[in-house]
Motif scaffolding. Structure first.
Motif, PDB file in Angstrom:
ATOM      1  N   ARG A  10       0.818  -1.214   0.000  1.00  0.00           N
ATOM      2  CA  ARG A  10       0.000   0.000   0.000  1.00  0.00           C
ATOM      3  C   ARG A  10       0.852   1.265   0.000  1.00  0.00           C
ATOM      4  O   ARG A  10       0.319   2.366  -0.127  1.00  0.00           O
ATOM      5  N   MET A  11       2.142   1.120   0.143  1.00  0.00           N
ATOM      6  CA  MET A  11       3.044   2.284   0.156  1.00  0.00           C
ATOM      7  C   MET A  11       3.288   2.795  -1.253  1.00  0.00           C
ATOM      8  O   MET A  11       3.610   2.022  -2.161  1.00  0.00           O
ATOM      9  N   ASP A  12       3.152   4.072  -1.420  1.00  0.00           N
ATOM     10  CA  ASP A  12       3.511   4.726  -2.675  1.00  0.00           C
ATOM     11  C   ASP A  12       4.969   4.387  -3.006  1.00  0.00           C
ATOM     12  O   ASP A  12       5.838   4.466  -2.133  1.00  0.00           O
ATOM     13  N   PRO A  13       5.269   3.991  -4.249  1.00  0.00           N
ATOM     14  CA  PRO A  13       6.666   3.736  -4.612  1.00  0.00           C
ATOM     15  C   PRO A  13       7.596   4.909  -4.304  1.00  0.00           C
ATOM     16  O   PRO A  13       8.800   4.715  -4.114  1.00  0.00           O
ATOM     17  N   GLN A  14       7.044   6.112  -4.226  1.00  0.00           N
ATOM     18  CA  GLN A  14       7.863   7.265  -3.862  1.00  0.00           C
ATOM     19  C   GLN A  14       8.375   7.134  -2.423  1.00  0.00           C
ATOM     20  O   GLN A  14       9.520   7.468  -2.131  1.00  0.00           O
ATOM     21  N   GLN A  15       7.522   6.641  -1.533  1.00  0.00           N
ATOM     22  CA  GLN A  15       7.956   6.397  -0.156  1.00  0.00           C
ATOM     23  C   GLN A  15       9.019   5.308  -0.116  1.00  0.00           C
ATOM     24  O   GLN A  15       9.998   5.398   0.633  1.00  0.00           O
TER      25      GLN A  15
ATOM     26  N   ASP B 108      -4.033   7.818  -6.220  1.00  0.00           N
ATOM     27  CA  ASP B 108      -5.174   7.896  -7.136  1.00  0.00           C
ATOM     28  C   ASP B 108      -5.587   6.505  -7.610  1.00  0.00           C
ATOM     29  O   ASP B 108      -6.787   6.212  -7.753  1.00  0.00           O
ATOM     30  N   ILE B 109      -4.608   5.661  -7.856  1.00  0.00           N
ATOM     31  CA  ILE B 109      -4.907   4.296  -8.310  1.00  0.00           C
ATOM     32  C   ILE B 109      -5.653   3.517  -7.229  1.00  0.00           C
ATOM     33  O   ILE B 109      -6.602   2.780  -7.508  1.00  0.00           O
ATOM     34  N   GLN B 110      -5.231   3.699  -5.967  1.00  0.00           N
ATOM     35  CA  GLN B 110      -5.840   2.947  -4.865  1.00  0.00           C
ATOM     36  C   GLN B 110      -7.230   3.463  -4.495  1.00  0.00           C
ATOM     37  O   GLN B 110      -8.090   2.692  -4.065  1.00  0.00           O
ATOM     38  N   ASN B 111      -7.446   4.750  -4.656  1.00  0.00           N
ATOM     39  CA  ASN B 111      -8.699   5.349  -4.212  1.00  0.00           C
ATOM     40  C   ASN B 111      -9.667   5.561  -5.370  1.00  0.00           C
ATOM     41  O   ASN B 111     -10.028   6.692  -5.720  1.00  0.00           O
ATOM     42  N   THR B 112     -10.068   4.456  -5.968  1.00  0.00           N
ATOM     43  CA  THR B 112     -11.061   4.465  -7.038  1.00  0.00           C
ATOM     44  C   THR B 112     -12.206   3.533  -6.641  1.00  0.00           C
ATOM     45  O   THR B 112     -12.030   2.640  -5.796  1.00  0.00           O
TER      46      THR B 112
ATOM     47  N   HIS C 151      -3.694   0.442   5.878  1.00  0.00           N
ATOM     48  CA  HIS C 151      -2.445   1.054   5.426  1.00  0.00           C
ATOM     49  C   HIS C 151      -2.615   1.962   4.207  1.00  0.00           C
ATOM     50  O   HIS C 151      -1.650   2.608   3.781  1.00  0.00           O
ATOM     51  N   THR C 152      -3.820   2.019   3.653  1.00  0.00           N
ATOM     52  CA  THR C 152      -4.024   2.741   2.398  1.00  0.00           C
ATOM     53  C   THR C 152      -3.750   4.235   2.539  1.00  0.00           C
ATOM     54  O   THR C 152      -2.993   4.823   1.758  1.00  0.00           O
ATOM     55  N   ASN C 153      -4.359   4.859   3.525  1.00  0.00           N
ATOM     56  CA  ASN C 153      -4.220   6.314   3.654  1.00  0.00           C
ATOM     57  C   ASN C 153      -2.792   6.731   3.985  1.00  0.00           C
ATOM     58  O   ASN C 153      -2.257   7.693   3.412  1.00  0.00           O
ATOM     59  N   VAL C 154      -2.169   6.000   4.907  1.00  0.00           N
ATOM     60  CA  VAL C 154      -0.786   6.333   5.271  1.00  0.00           C
ATOM     61  C   VAL C 154       0.142   6.086   4.079  1.00  0.00           C
ATOM     62  O   VAL C 154       1.071   6.854   3.826  1.00  0.00           O
ATOM     63  N   GLY C 155      -0.131   5.035   3.344  1.00  0.00           N
ATOM     64  CA  GLY C 155       0.708   4.696   2.200  1.00  0.00           C
ATOM     65  C   GLY C 155       0.643   5.713   1.086  1.00  0.00           C
ATOM     66  O   GLY C 155       1.580   5.822   0.285  1.00  0.00           O
ATOM     67  N   ALA C 156      -0.455   6.474   1.037  1.00  0.00           N
ATOM     68  CA  ALA C 156      -0.630   7.439  -0.042  1.00  0.00           C
ATOM     69  C   ALA C 156      -0.390   8.878   0.391  1.00  0.00           C
ATOM     70  O   ALA C 156      -0.288   9.764  -0.459  1.00  0.00           O
ATOM     71  N   ALA C 157      -0.308   9.133   1.693  1.00  0.00           N
ATOM     72  CA  ALA C 157      -0.175  10.512   2.189  1.00  0.00           C
ATOM     73  C   ALA C 157       1.199  11.089   1.856  1.00  0.00           C
ATOM     74  O   ALA C 157       2.227  10.462   2.108  1.00  0.00           O
ATOM     75  N   MET C 158       1.212  12.295   1.306  1.00  0.00           N
ATOM     76  CA  MET C 158       2.481  12.924   0.916  1.00  0.00           C
ATOM     77  C   MET C 158       3.355  13.244   2.130  1.00  0.00           C
ATOM     78  O   MET C 158       4.583  13.144   2.057  1.00  0.00           O
ATOM     79  N   CYS C 159       2.734  13.632   3.249  1.00  0.00           N
ATOM     80  CA  CYS C 159       3.533  13.978   4.423  1.00  0.00           C
ATOM     81  C   CYS C 159       4.365  12.793   4.902  1.00  0.00           C
ATOM     82  O   CYS C 159       5.469  12.964   5.445  1.00  0.00           O
ATOM     83  N   ILE C 160       3.854  11.594   4.663  1.00  0.00           N
ATOM     84  CA  ILE C 160       4.550  10.390   5.128  1.00  0.00           C
ATOM     85  C   ILE C 160       5.843  10.157   4.352  1.00  0.00           C
ATOM     86  O   ILE C 160       6.746   9.462   4.819  1.00  0.00           O
TER      87      ILE C 160
END
Length: 413
Positions: free
Chosen positions: A91-96, A135-139, A149-158
């Motif tokens: 669920r973590m953004d690849p950027q994280q 965006d991909i996860q929240n459709t 883990h979805t919200n934390v994985g996508a949050a930019m602050c994280i």
């Protein structure tokens, strides 16, 4: 803040994940010196480029480019190394994920021990703009897969907070989005934080990922992108920029601390400045007067005469209109009443435009150039943009490696 009481800051570690399979400062330097172009066709794991491609950028639902700068195996991540479960990692953004890996590699490059960082007053500042993975996860089709883990994985602050969390860092931890200037603003804020005494050291940089075709489509519709997928910085063939992804972090600390600790020092930061264009002819149109004011402020802040500057790593996106605006702004400050030429280049000619991470790519290139005493070549430059009066501005684009020697023992700027 008193400039007289402020001491320079040292760049002591670099971590990077850039196009061209560049995963270390050494690989990055080799790519630059060997004049490599890291841009490629869009990988098949992103989208079906043939189905979405149309050379006419105005065509609805189509993209006018087929090339960019991409990271190999962007989804791969050693979750166990960082104590993260496979479920959370998915669920973590690849950027994280990239930032965690790059942060550890920067620590290794600096020769630090993790125990030295544990509980330290180390700050983290990360520039980030893209939110493709969230965006991909929240459709609607993904609702059944949304979990804890979805919200934390996508949050930019994280993106910044995960680094602070992983190493138990107690300094400020910020993610910021100022578009293409994000990572340079992150570095500016990191320097100010150390100078103000709110931290003793900092990770600073940025990250970008290209996972969905829709943002690419939007840039295509604006006519911003190079149709042939090449970045011709300062060249008369400049026809747009090339989107790229990747991550970069530098580690900054006080110069006296770095010297006392025997650190490997790439380069020294003596000053910085930040401003905004204000009202222009369009929200994406730069203001040359604001650019000149920024340069003047930066050199005053650093206590440096612009005539002492021998090289400028510019934004240099390769657009026919943007390059002359920026280059003229630089030349009117650095080239005014100057006797010799100042070299100017852009790393985008090698790896494309990393958008929020573009600045840290540029400063990493510059730090390596200072370390190796060489100004790297600017590839794809043959004939200068006719709207850039290079001779008048006292600017010169290097097409081969140039030895960067100190004049009479003076610092190189």
């Amino acid at each position: 803040m008193s400039k007289t009481k402020r001491e320079p800051l040292a760049i002591v570690g670099i971590g990077c994940r850039f196009p061209g399979d560049v995963n270390s400062p050494e690989e990055f330097w080799n790519l630059l010196i060997e004049k490599k172009d890291a841009l490629t066709e869009i990988p098949s794991d992103r989208w079906d480029e043939d189905a979405l491609y149309a050379p006419e950028f105005r065509r609805a639902g189509k993209i006018s480019v087929k090339r960019g700068g991409f990271i190999n195996n962007v989804a791969k991540f050693d979750a166990g190394f960082f104590g993260i479960s496979p479920l959370e990692a998915s669920r973590m953004d690849p950027q994280q994920r990239m930032l965690l890996e790059v942060s550890f590699e920067a620590v290794q490059d600096a020769g630090f021990r993790l125990n030295d960082l544990d509980g330290s007053r180390t700050a983290v500042f990360v520039g980030i703009s893209a939110h493709d993975y969230g965006d991909i996860q929240n459709t609607p089709s993904e609702r059944v897969n949304i979990g804890a883990h979805t919200n934390v994985g996508a949050a930019m602050c994280i993106a910044a907070n995960r680094i602070s969390y992983s190493y138990n860092l107690k300094g400020p931890s910020f993610a910021l989005d100022t578009a293409c200037s994000s990572s340079l603003n992150a570095i500016h804020m990191a320097c100010r934080t150390i100078w103000e005494g709110d931290a003793d050291a900092a990770f600073a940089g940025g990250v970008n990922s290209i996972l969905k075709p829709e943002p690419q489509m939007g840039f295509s519709k604006g006519g911003f992108l190079s149709p042939d997928g090449t970045c011709y910085s300062f060249d008369d063939r400049g026809n747009g920029y090339v989107r790229s992804e990747g991550a970069g972090l530098i580690i900054i600390k006080r110069l006296t601390d770095a010297e006392k600790d025997g650190d490997n020092i790439y380069a020294v930061i003596r000053g910085s400045a930040v401003n905004q264009d204000g009202a222009t002819k369009g929200i994406s149109v730069p203001n040359p007067l604001a650019q000149q004011d920024l340069l003047v402020d930066a050199y005053i802040d650093a206590g440096i005469d612009p005539h002492e500057v021998q090289y400028v790593e510019a934004h240099g996106t390769g657009t026919f209109v943007g390059d002359p605006i920026e280059t003229n702004s630089i030349g009117k400050v650095i080239g005014k009443d100057r006797n010799d030429d100042c070299y100017i280049g852009s790393v985008k000619s090698n790896i494309g435009h990393l958008e929020p991470a573009s600045g840290v790519a540029g400063i990493s290139k510059l730090a390596l150039a200072l370390k190796h005493n060489i100004i790297p070549p600017n590839i794809h430059f043959k004939k200068g943009n006719p709207n850039i009066p290079f001779e008048e501005l006292k600017l010169k684009v290097p097409t081969d490696s140039i030895p960067w020697k100190s004049k009479n023992g003076a610092p190189r700027y």
